[in-house]
Scaffold this active site. Structure first.
Site, short mmCIF file in Angstrom:
data_model
loop_
_atom_site.label_atom_id
_atom_site.label_comp_id
_atom_site.label_asym_id
_atom_site.label_seq_id
_atom_site.Cartn_x
_atom_site.Cartn_y
_atom_site.Cartn_z
N ASP A 199 36.63 42.72 38.98
CA ASP A 199 36.27 42.65 37.57
C ASP A 199 36.84 41.37 36.95
O ASP A 199 37.57 40.61 37.60
CB ASP A 199 36.71 43.90 36.80
CG ASP A 199 38.23 44.10 36.79
OD1 ASP A 199 38.97 43.15 37.14
OD2 ASP A 199 38.67 45.21 36.43
N HIS B 212 30.84 41.45 41.50
CA HIS B 212 31.26 42.34 40.42
C HIS B 212 31.29 43.81 40.85
O HIS B 212 31.77 44.66 40.10
CB HIS B 212 30.35 42.16 39.21
CG HIS B 212 31.02 42.42 37.89
ND1 HIS B 212 32.38 42.53 37.75
CD2 HIS B 212 30.51 42.61 36.66
CE1 HIS B 212 32.68 42.77 36.48
NE2 HIS B 212 31.56 42.84 35.80
#
Length: 202
Positions: free
Chosen positions: A191, A187
């Site tokens: 995304d 992450h």
């Protein structure tokens, strides 16, 4: 390596259901001829590796790694495939330039790598240089999982078992061959929007 991965990358896992009916029908129709012509079985792992390799160039960040504070994107698409061994260990041999290979070439490469892995004859070249990894835990009956990223890569695709399920098609319930694709990604780099677009494209 797995502990280091969890401590390095904030993992997010996204799951998409995939209608595999046409793939199952195709495999049932051609698997005997495929084996006779190419000398290897037509497996779901090879199908998903082929599809993934075709999609990765459209998402260069997925086909990358993290080095310090830099994001590296690779022009080559080298897809690793997790292979379980009889002693309960796991290795990840690599199909090189998978996006440039035909489906039979990928199936043959994968078959060779699995055989040399299980006979403990892997070379250093067989396991180095991966830019993305897939893991077919569906081979053991699992439907979903949360695969751990193979560092320093930024994503890994887990493939669940293919099973029959009732789904709605054109406002009617139908029995379809289904699988779940489980994408874990770093992450810091990727995304949810990119992860979702990548799975949709596959």
């Amino acid at each position: 390596h797995m502990v280091q991965s969890i401590h390095t990358s904030p993992h997010v896992t996204m799951v998409h259901a995939v209608d595999m009916t046409r793939v199952v029908e195709l495999r049932n129709r051609v698997k005997d001829r495929f084996l006779e012509k190419y000398g290897v079985k037509m497996t779901y792992t090879a199908v998903m590796l082929h599809a993934t390799a075709r999609v990765l160039p459209e998402f260069p960040t997925m086909n990358g790694s993290v080095s310090g504070t830099n994001i590296l994107r690779y022009s080559r698409v080298n897809v690793g495939c997790a292979v379980s061994l009889s002693d309960e260990s796991l290795v990840v041999p690599v199909v090189r330039d998978a996006n440039r290979k035909t489906f039979p070439e990928i199936a043959q490469d994968l078959d060779r790598l699995i055989k040399v892995s299980r006979s403990k004859a892997l070379t250093r070249e067989d396991i180095e240089g991966g830019t993305f990894t897939i893991s077919n835990f569906g081979a053991f009956g699992s439907l979903m999982g949360t695969p751990i990223i193979n560092q320093p890569q930024v994503a890994i695709l887990g493939i669940g078992a293919v099973f029959q399920a009732p789904v709605v098609v054109d406002n009617a319930v139908a029995i379809r061959d289904t699988t779940y694709l489980n994408l874990s990604f770093d992450h810091r780099v990727i995304d949810g929007a990119m992860g979702g677009r990548f799975l949709n494209r596959i």
